[in-house]
Design a protein around this motif. Structure first.
Motif, PDB file in Angstrom:
ATOM      1  N   LYS A 296       0.732  -1.291  -0.067  1.00 55.15           N
ATOM      2  CA  LYS A 296      -0.077  -0.083   0.006  1.00 55.15           C
ATOM      3  C   LYS A 296       0.771   1.128   0.120  1.00 55.15           C
ATOM      4  CE  LYS A 296      -4.075  -2.125   1.930  1.00 55.15           C
ATOM      5  NZ  LYS A 296      -5.122  -1.834   3.247  1.00 55.15           N
ATOM      6  N   LEU A 297       1.980   1.257   0.682  1.00 54.10           N
ATOM      7  CA  LEU A 297       2.842   2.483   0.767  1.00 54.10           C
ATOM      8  C   LEU A 297       3.677   2.672  -0.594  1.00 54.10           C
ATOM      9  CD1 LEU A 297       4.441   4.646   2.262  1.00 54.10           C
ATOM     10  CD2 LEU A 297       6.250   2.984   2.635  1.00 54.10           C
ATOM     11  N   GLN A 298       3.819   1.525  -1.532  1.00 57.11           N
ATOM     12  CA  GLN A 298       4.353   1.895  -2.825  1.00 57.11           C
ATOM     13  C   GLN A 298       3.303   2.142  -3.739  1.00 57.11           C
ATOM     14  OE1 GLN A 298       5.498  -2.400  -2.968  1.00 57.11           O
ATOM     15  NE2 GLN A 298       7.478  -1.652  -3.715  1.00 57.11           N
ATOM     16  N   GLU A 299       1.925   1.985  -3.616  1.00 55.17           N
ATOM     17  CA  GLU A 299       0.954   2.409  -4.354  1.00 55.17           C
ATOM     18  C   GLU A 299       0.603   3.783  -4.224  1.00 55.17           C
ATOM     19  OE1 GLU A 299      -2.516   0.104  -3.050  1.00 55.17           O
ATOM     20  OE2 GLU A 299      -1.997  -1.452  -4.232  1.00 55.17           O
ATOM     21  N   SER A 300       0.861   4.440  -2.798  1.00 61.69           N
ATOM     22  CA  SER A 300       0.445   5.749  -2.602  1.00 61.69           C
ATOM     23  C   SER A 300       1.715   6.626  -3.261  1.00 61.69           C
ATOM     24  CB  SER A 300       0.455   5.975  -0.909  1.00 61.69           C
ATOM     25  OG  SER A 300       1.740   5.754  -0.553  1.00 61.69           O
ATOM     26  N   VAL A 301       3.032   6.004  -3.336  1.00 64.98           N
ATOM     27  CA  VAL A 301       3.878   7.032  -3.852  1.00 64.98           C
ATOM     28  C   VAL A 301       4.017   6.829  -5.486  1.00 64.98           C
ATOM     29  CG1 VAL A 301       6.466   6.979  -4.186  1.00 64.98           C
ATOM     30  CG2 VAL A 301       5.536   6.451  -1.988  1.00 64.98           C
TER      31      VAL A 301
ATOM     32  N   VAL B 108       0.915  22.644  -5.966  1.00 59.96           N
ATOM     33  CA  VAL B 108       1.448  21.348  -5.915  1.00 59.96           C
ATOM     34  C   VAL B 108       1.044  20.659  -4.442  1.00 59.96           C
ATOM     35  CG1 VAL B 108       3.639  19.954  -5.886  1.00 59.96           C
ATOM     36  CG2 VAL B 108       3.388  21.985  -7.428  1.00 59.96           C
ATOM     37  N   THR B 109       0.177  19.565  -4.680  1.00 60.76           N
ATOM     38  CA  THR B 109      -0.315  19.050  -3.504  1.00 60.76           C
ATOM     39  C   THR B 109       0.287  17.898  -2.941  1.00 60.76           C
ATOM     40  OG1 THR B 109      -1.994  18.161  -5.007  1.00 60.76           O
ATOM     41  CG2 THR B 109      -2.768  19.979  -3.911  1.00 60.76           C
ATOM     42  N   MET B 110       1.074  17.405  -3.554  1.00 57.86           N
ATOM     43  CA  MET B 110       1.934  16.320  -3.103  1.00 57.86           C
ATOM     44  C   MET B 110       3.057  15.944  -3.700  1.00 57.86           C
ATOM     45  SD  MET B 110       0.790  12.514  -1.551  1.00 57.86           S
ATOM     46  CE  MET B 110       1.832  11.299  -0.879  1.00 57.86           C
ATOM     47  N   PHE B 111       4.172  15.217  -3.564  1.00 60.56           N
ATOM     48  CA  PHE B 111       5.238  14.621  -4.650  1.00 60.56           C
ATOM     49  C   PHE B 111       5.323  13.210  -4.730  1.00 60.56           C
ATOM     50  CE2 PHE B 111       6.254  18.768  -2.548  1.00 60.56           C
ATOM     51  CZ  PHE B 111       6.966  19.566  -3.513  1.00 60.56           C
ATOM     52  N   ASN B 112       4.864  12.985  -5.964  1.00 60.65           N
ATOM     53  CA  ASN B 112       5.065  11.551  -6.326  1.00 60.65           C
ATOM     54  C   ASN B 112       6.049  11.511  -7.707  1.00 60.65           C
ATOM     55  OD1 ASN B 112       3.574  11.712  -8.423  1.00 60.65           O
ATOM     56  ND2 ASN B 112       1.702  11.161  -7.403  1.00 60.65           N
ATOM     57  N   GLU B 113       6.095  10.266  -8.111  1.00 57.11           N
ATOM     58  CA  GLU B 113       7.015  10.201  -9.096  1.00 57.11           C
ATOM     59  C   GLU B 113       6.608  10.738 -10.508  1.00 57.11           C
ATOM     60  OE1 GLU B 113       7.073   5.768 -10.021  1.00 57.11           O
ATOM     61  OE2 GLU B 113       8.173   5.523  -8.156  1.00 57.11           O
TER      62      GLU B 113
ATOM     63  N   ASN C 278      -0.553  23.012   2.922  1.00 62.12           N
ATOM     64  CA  ASN C 278      -1.026  21.465   3.179  1.00 62.12           C
ATOM     65  C   ASN C 278      -0.388  20.650   2.097  1.00 62.12           C
ATOM     66  OD1 ASN C 278      -2.588  22.770   5.066  1.00 62.12           O
ATOM     67  ND2 ASN C 278      -4.681  21.989   4.459  1.00 62.12           N
ATOM     68  N   ASN C 279       0.904  20.746   1.510  1.00 64.83           N
ATOM     69  CA  ASN C 279       1.451  19.834   0.932  1.00 64.83           C
ATOM     70  C   ASN C 279       2.455  19.031   1.945  1.00 64.83           C
ATOM     71  OD1 ASN C 279       3.519  18.536  -0.638  1.00 64.83           O
ATOM     72  ND2 ASN C 279       3.088  19.629  -2.373  1.00 64.83           N
ATOM     73  N   PRO C 280       1.922  17.553   1.977  1.00 70.17           N
ATOM     74  CA  PRO C 280       2.490  16.770   3.048  1.00 70.17           C
ATOM     75  C   PRO C 280       3.856  16.185   2.626  1.00 70.17           C
ATOM     76  CG  PRO C 280       0.790  15.551   1.763  1.00 70.17           C
ATOM     77  CD  PRO C 280       0.849  16.911   1.191  1.00 70.17           C
ATOM     78  N   GLY C 281       4.257  16.343   1.559  1.00 69.86           N
ATOM     79  CA  GLY C 281       5.604  15.935   1.131  1.00 69.86           C
ATOM     80  C   GLY C 281       5.584  14.673   0.311  1.00 69.86           C
ATOM     81  N   GLY C 282       6.462  13.734   0.211  1.00 63.05           N
ATOM     82  CA  GLY C 282       6.529  12.636  -0.657  1.00 63.05           C
ATOM     83  C   GLY C 282       7.965  12.353  -1.038  1.00 63.05           C
ATOM     84  N   ALA C 283       8.067  11.958  -2.239  1.00 67.30           N
ATOM     85  CA  ALA C 283       9.488  11.513  -2.741  1.00 67.30           C
ATOM     86  C   ALA C 283      10.536  12.532  -2.755  1.00 67.30           C
ATOM     87  CB  ALA C 283       8.965  10.654  -4.064  1.00 67.30           C
TER      88      ALA C 283
ATOM     89  N   ILE D  83      13.645  15.443   8.023  1.00 72.52           N
ATOM     90  CA  ILE D  83      14.572  13.920   8.283  1.00 72.52           C
ATOM     91  C   ILE D  83      13.828  13.225   6.763  1.00 72.52           C
ATOM     92  CG2 ILE D  83      15.191  14.040  10.722  1.00 72.52           C
ATOM     93  CD1 ILE D  83      12.444  12.314  11.213  1.00 72.52           C
ATOM     94  N   VAL D  84      14.767  12.265   6.715  1.00 68.48           N
ATOM     95  CA  VAL D  84      14.631  11.200   5.617  1.00 68.48           C
ATOM     96  C   VAL D  84      14.527   9.821   5.855  1.00 68.48           C
ATOM     97  CG1 VAL D  84      15.341  10.756   3.257  1.00 68.48           C
ATOM     98  CG2 VAL D  84      15.925  13.160   3.877  1.00 68.48           C
ATOM     99  N   GLN D  85      13.588   9.293   5.575  1.00 67.22           N
ATOM    100  CA  GLN D  85      13.295   7.709   5.609  1.00 67.22           C
ATOM    101  C   GLN D  85      13.839   6.998   4.445  1.00 67.22           C
ATOM    102  OE1 GLN D  85      10.574   9.720   6.775  1.00 67.22           O
ATOM    103  NE2 GLN D  85      11.874   9.938   8.443  1.00 67.22           N
ATOM    104  N   THR D  86      14.572   5.870   4.800  1.00 70.16           N
ATOM    105  CA  THR D  86      14.640   4.966   3.456  1.00 70.16           C
ATOM    106  C   THR D  86      14.093   3.673   3.731  1.00 70.16           C
ATOM    107  OG1 THR D  86      17.193   6.020   3.384  1.00 70.16           O
ATOM    108  CG2 THR D  86      16.815   3.602   2.394  1.00 70.16           C
ATOM    109  N   ILE D  87      13.600   3.128   2.850  1.00 69.11           N
ATOM    110  CA  ILE D  87      12.842   1.787   2.899  1.00 69.11           C
ATOM    111  C   ILE D  87      13.837   0.747   2.174  1.00 69.11           C
ATOM    112  CG2 ILE D  87      10.950   0.152   1.917  1.00 69.11           C
ATOM    113  CD1 ILE D  87       9.271   2.926   1.816  1.00 69.11           C
ATOM    114  N   PHE D  88      14.200  -0.317   3.064  1.00 68.97           N
ATOM    115  CA  PHE D  88      15.019  -1.471   2.760  1.00 68.97           C
ATOM    116  C   PHE D  88      14.189  -2.795   2.566  1.00 68.97           C
ATOM    117  CE2 PHE D  88      17.454   1.403   5.235  1.00 68.97           C
ATOM    118  CZ  PHE D  88      18.537   1.485   4.485  1.00 68.97           C
ATOM    119  N   PRO D  89      13.722  -3.344   1.782  1.00 65.45           N
ATOM    120  CA  PRO D  89      13.221  -4.500   1.388  1.00 65.45           C
ATOM    121  C   PRO D  89      13.741  -5.671   2.170  1.00 65.45           C
ATOM    122  CG  PRO D  89      13.411  -3.367  -0.897  1.00 65.45           C
ATOM    123  CD  PRO D  89      14.447  -2.678   0.172  1.00 65.45           C
TER     124      PRO D  89
END
Length: 387
Positions: free
Chosen positions: A84-89, A202-207, A234-239, A316-322
């Protein structure tokens, strides 16, 4: 008898994994803690009234290791949550359209911002509201991924949120019907009555955000745009790469942001898209993360002027590790600094012109932006451009 030996064998394998992990990370001096872990595993596996599999125990151990960081942004993602996280991005998902975080003081789930045009925004949920329960389940101590997962689901299904707004003593219940949430990116137009002034939200940052913005800028230039108001409220951020892409349309060659770990910092450079023009950027307390990267880059490079209210302050920045089995861990690995080396985490970015807005009025005008009649921040932006 074979069944007993299989259980013992699996138990020994799990114990070997635990011991090997302990030795591998250099905790040989923590013999007592390792001994406690091994004994706890054996007790839960073989003595607990409710049977539990080795797989579940190992998953619990992974969750516990991540939770030991005491970081609301670091978490274990099971396979479904990771999907679901991948879908939102990358595109869309079924849900109500909220970006949430954890209040660091009392660990409650709090709304960063609702996405424009979603069930959450139409219901009047706003930045700063606390979500105290989801379908009756108390969110106290709940991690972000669990809360997000509970709110997401099949379009057409319902979810009930218990909301406590700032200044209210009693929470209210809000029933929402999930929809396909197409993660918003870019919307633009020329402002009527203001020749040559373009407006882009710009309301969010995705690909897709960088490419969407480039097309919108070209279209508005063809319509005669000579000045621009960029709305990041109200732009929450993203990629992170999308933030660098967006900033590259406005800042000159050089660093957009510095990504720093415990020892080093590395600049992420502008991509050379910039075609300078008079620019005002609108921000508020719902502007977070990637939105703050863009706002900070524009402010520090003097590529534009910021108007509105101090931003959220997520630097701060998060990294996703599969992980094997389609799961993953999301860990805070870096912080970011603006081009001027400013650390804005928990501080936010103060705009050049601070223009407060009543929260109720803000909710109304942002739901119908651009609102030239009632939006005092937009009016200030036009005044600044007029100078």
């Amino acid at each position: 008898m074979p069944r007993i030996w299989r259980q013992i064998g699996r138990g020994l394998l799990a114990l070997c994994v635990l011991v090997t992990l302990a030795v591998g990370v250099g905790v040989a001096t923590h013999f007592r803690e390792v001994e406690q872990g091994v004994k706890t595993y054996a007790l839960l596996r073989f003595q607990a009234l409710q049977p539990i599999s080795t797989d579940k125990l190992m998953e619990g151990a992974i969750r516990g290791m991540v939770e030991a960081l005491d970081d609301p942004y670091s978490t274990y993602l099971d396979a479904e949550t990771y999907r679901k996280l991948q879908e939102s991005v990358t595109g869309s998902y079924g849900g109500v359209g909220l970006l949430i975080t954890l209040d660091e003081k009392d660990k409650r789930v709090v709304v960063v911002s609702p996405f424009k045009g979603t069930p959450a925004q139409r219901a009047g949920i706003k930045s700063g509201d606390y979500i105290t329960a989801i379908d009756g389940r108390d969110t106290t101590g709940m991690d972000l991924e669990t809360a997000s997962n509970l709110m997401q689901g099949e379009p057409g299904t319902r979810v009930e949120l218990t909301i406590l707004s700032a200044g209210d003593s009693n929470p209210r219940k809000v029933a929402l019907t999930r929809e396909i949430i197409k993660v918003p990116t870019v919307d633009g137009r020329m402002l009527p009555g203001h020749p040559g002034v373009g407006y882009i939200s710009v309301t969010m940052f995705n690909e897709q955000t960088g490419a969407d913005l480039g097309r919108e800028l070209n279209d508005l230039r063809q319509q005669g745009m000579q000045k621009l108001i960029l709305d990041l409220r109200n732009n929450p951020g993203g990629a992170l790469p999308a933030a660098v892409d967006v900033a590259s349309y406005f800042v000159p060659q050089g660093p957009v942001v510095y990504i720093a770990d415990q020892k080093t910092s590395e600049p992420l450079m502008a991509r050379g898209y910039a075609q300078p023009l008079p620019l005002v950027v609108l921000v508020n307390k719902g502007s977070a993360s990637a939105a703050e990267i863009v706002a900070g880059a524009i402010k520090d490079t003097k590529s534009g002027t910021l108007v509105g209210e101090t931003t959220f302050g997520k630097g701060i920045v998060q990294t996703i590790f599969p992980l094997p089995g389609d799961a993953a861990v999301k860990i805070t690995t870096h912080k970011y600094l603006t081009p001027g080396k400013h650390d804005i985490n928990k501080k936010g970015i103060t705009p050049d012109y601070v223009v407060p807005m009543d929260p109720q009025l803000e909710q109304q005008v942002l739901a119908h932006a651009p609102d030239l009649e009632r939006d005092v921040q937009l009016q200030k932006a036009l005044e600044v451009l007029g100078k």
